[in-house]
Design a protein around this motif. Structure first.
Motif, PDB file in Angstrom:
ATOM      1  N   HIS A 108       0.842  -1.207   0.000  1.00  0.00           N
ATOM      2  CA  HIS A 108       0.000   0.000   0.000  1.00  0.00           C
ATOM      3  C   HIS A 108       0.871   1.249   0.000  1.00  0.00           C
ATOM      4  O   HIS A 108       2.086   1.166   0.198  1.00  0.00           O
ATOM      5  CB  HIS A 108      -0.993   0.001   1.162  1.00  0.00           C
ATOM      6  CG  HIS A 108      -0.376   0.124   2.535  1.00  0.00           C
ATOM      7  ND1 HIS A 108       0.330  -0.896   3.134  1.00  0.00           N
ATOM      8  CD2 HIS A 108      -0.372   1.153   3.420  1.00  0.00           C
ATOM      9  CE1 HIS A 108       0.732  -0.501   4.334  1.00  0.00           C
ATOM     10  NE2 HIS A 108       0.330   0.741   4.532  1.00  0.00           N
ATOM     11  N   ASP A 120       6.029   4.361   4.643  1.00  0.00           N
ATOM     12  CA  ASP A 120       6.955   3.381   5.218  1.00  0.00           C
ATOM     13  C   ASP A 120       6.962   2.064   4.435  1.00  0.00           C
ATOM     14  O   ASP A 120       7.836   1.226   4.622  1.00  0.00           O
ATOM     15  CB  ASP A 120       6.663   3.129   6.706  1.00  0.00           C
ATOM     16  CG  ASP A 120       5.226   2.736   6.992  1.00  0.00           C
ATOM     17  OD1 ASP A 120       4.324   3.199   6.261  1.00  0.00           O
ATOM     18  OD2 ASP A 120       4.995   1.976   7.939  1.00  0.00           O
ATOM     19  N   HIS A 121       5.999   1.877   3.543  1.00  0.00           N
ATOM     20  CA  HIS A 121       5.929   0.670   2.713  1.00  0.00           C
ATOM     21  C   HIS A 121       6.268   0.965   1.253  1.00  0.00           C
ATOM     22  O   HIS A 121       6.814   0.115   0.552  1.00  0.00           O
ATOM     23  CB  HIS A 121       4.511   0.068   2.774  1.00  0.00           C
ATOM     24  CG  HIS A 121       4.113  -0.332   4.156  1.00  0.00           C
ATOM     25  ND1 HIS A 121       4.119  -1.631   4.589  1.00  0.00           N
ATOM     26  CD2 HIS A 121       3.729   0.419   5.213  1.00  0.00           C
ATOM     27  CE1 HIS A 121       3.743  -1.680   5.853  1.00  0.00           C
ATOM     28  NE2 HIS A 121       3.501  -0.441   6.261  1.00  0.00           N
ATOM     29  N   ASP A 164      -0.272  -3.699   6.218  1.00  0.00           N
ATOM     30  CA  ASP A 164      -1.092  -3.212   7.317  1.00  0.00           C
ATOM     31  C   ASP A 164      -2.522  -3.631   6.994  1.00  0.00           C
ATOM     32  O   ASP A 164      -2.927  -3.597   5.837  1.00  0.00           O
ATOM     33  CB  ASP A 164      -1.030  -1.682   7.413  1.00  0.00           C
ATOM     34  CG  ASP A 164       0.342  -1.191   7.869  1.00  0.00           C
ATOM     35  OD1 ASP A 164       1.039  -1.940   8.571  1.00  0.00           O
ATOM     36  OD2 ASP A 164       0.698  -0.053   7.516  1.00  0.00           O
ATOM     37  N   HIS A 184       6.837  -5.064  12.618  1.00  0.00           N
ATOM     38  CA  HIS A 184       6.162  -3.801  12.488  1.00  0.00           C
ATOM     39  C   HIS A 184       5.415  -3.425  13.769  1.00  0.00           C
ATOM     40  O   HIS A 184       4.218  -3.173  13.746  1.00  0.00           O
ATOM     41  CB  HIS A 184       5.160  -4.008  11.349  1.00  0.00           C
ATOM     42  CG  HIS A 184       4.717  -2.773  10.642  1.00  0.00           C
ATOM     43  ND1 HIS A 184       4.738  -2.684   9.298  1.00  0.00           N
ATOM     44  CD2 HIS A 184       4.193  -1.605  11.063  1.00  0.00           C
ATOM     45  CE1 HIS A 184       4.244  -1.537   8.917  1.00  0.00           C
ATOM     46  NE2 HIS A 184       3.922  -0.859   9.973  1.00  0.00           N
ATOM     47  N   ASP A 187       4.405   3.234  11.167  1.00  0.00           N
ATOM     48  CA  ASP A 187       3.340   3.642  10.277  1.00  0.00           C
ATOM     49  C   ASP A 187       3.032   5.125  10.383  1.00  0.00           C
ATOM     50  O   ASP A 187       2.780   5.649  11.457  1.00  0.00           O
ATOM     51  CB  ASP A 187       2.074   2.837  10.514  1.00  0.00           C
ATOM     52  CG  ASP A 187       1.266   2.793   9.229  1.00  0.00           C
ATOM     53  OD1 ASP A 187       1.589   1.962   8.380  1.00  0.00           O
ATOM     54  OD2 ASP A 187       0.365   3.621   9.067  1.00  0.00           O
TER      55      ASP A 187
END
Ligand SMILES: [Zn+2]
Ligand SMILES: [Zn+2]
Length: 335
Positions: free
Chosen positions: A37, A41-42, A114, A305, A332
């Motif tokens: 997504h 952070d991703h 997430d 995470h 996140d």
């Protein structure tokens, strides 16, 4: 069921699939990345190639510019990459968010990215993806974390607006996902007037509307034709960074609210000068996290995470195999 046969291995820059020569959500630029997504952070810019849902690719282009990667591929159905078979499934976290299932001859892994189980009208609902190894986030992986009904939290905001009609309410919410979630919660609660938004939300919110998320009447909070008094009794949504700036002073005696899963921690609310904490999260709380592991019943659970230790301990007490991933660089932005 040994982790040695797993199609994914842990590398400093993130989970890596040797059979398909790709990374999932790597924290460093790589040749080929699969992205769950569009949270920062991703999803990082600078990968050689990116495979993600169409909405994640669109959101990355909005945030990073059209040249965020040399090559984009939209995830659809079951795809073969080298020796690996991969598929994307809704995660219920933000628009476009996906879990990624990977198999390369041996056990099937589902990387949840997430995820959230509570209904969120700004994105497709989480879907169970049967797997042998489940990779779960643990952002709120402690038994103290219980997210209340978001509709109840929204009523607190509306009650405050009704109680202080001469003041503006500024709701701090992260620009991608949480902001649009709060807008939809307000609409579902019957707030059909305008919602004023900070400039950083404009393009992301317009994209949600274009994708069929009915956010309603959104107006720029920085419209110079409006006077301070015009914002009395109004709701303004802005990224939480405005709490530390003079931006909020343009509004009449603003009530500072903050929509975040962390608002259940009173010290965090106090620290940020939040008068009206709203516990609204786009992540599973403890009950939903442990329920998900129970329902999926994987042979192994990998935890990353966040609060890995408590989730690992819970798994051990349940007689479940589990291990921490300790991947670097995840915090996140959306909470
Ligand atoms: Zn996220
Ligand atoms: Zn995250």
């Amino acid at each position: 069921m040994g982790a040695t046969r797993a199609p994914l291995i842990q590398r400093p820059e993130g989970l890596y699939c040797p059979g398909g020569d790709f990374h999932i959500d790597p924290t460093q630029p790589v040749d080929r990345a699969l992205i769950t997504h569009a949270h920062a952070d991703h999803a990082r810019a600078g990968h050689g190639a990116v495979l993600a849902t169409r909405q994640t690719l669109d959101l990355m282009a909005i945030r990073y510019g059209e040249d965020f990667t040399a090559s984009r591929q939209i995830a659809e159905g079951r795809m073969r990459i080298g020796e690996a078979e991969v598929s994307f499934h809704p995660a219920g976290h933000i628009l476009g968010s996906a879990q990624i299932a990977v198999q390369a001859g041996g056990p099937r892994v589902t990387v949840s990215g997430d995820y959230a189980r509570v209904a969120n009208p700004s994105c497709a609902p989480w879907e169970p993806v049967p797997c042998d190894i489940f990779v779960t986030e643990a952002t709120f992986g402690l038994p103290v974390f219980h997210h209340p009904d978001p509709a109840t939290e929204t009523q607190k905001l509306l009650a405050s607006v009704a109680a202080f009609p001469e003041r503006a309410h500024i709701v701090g919410a992260y620009s991608l996902g949480k902001s649009q979630r709060v807008m939809m919660l307000l609409r579902e609660a019957g707030w059909d007037g305008p919602i004023y938004i900070h400039g950083s939300l404009e393009r992301l919110s317009a994209y949600h509307i274009a994708e069929g998320v009915p956010l309603g009447d959104l107006r720029p909070a920085t419209d110079n034709s409006l006077k301070k008094a015009d914002f009395a009794g109004q709701i303004v949504i802005a990224p939480p960074s405005v709490f530390e700036s003079t931006w909020a002073q343009r509004f009449p005696d603003p009530v500072l609210a903050f929509a975040s899963g962390w608002m259940s921690v009173r010290a965090r609310a106090r620290q940020r000068g939040v008068e009206l904490p709203l516990v609204i999260s786009d992540h599973v709380d403890w009950a939903d996290l442990t329920r998900t592991i129970t329902e999926l019943d994987p042979a192994e659970t990998w935890v990353t995470h966040g609060r890995e230790d408590a989730v690992i301990r819970w798994c051990e007490l349940q007689g479940r195999a589990a291990r921490p991933l300790h991947l670097a660089g995840y915090e996140d932005e959306a909470e």
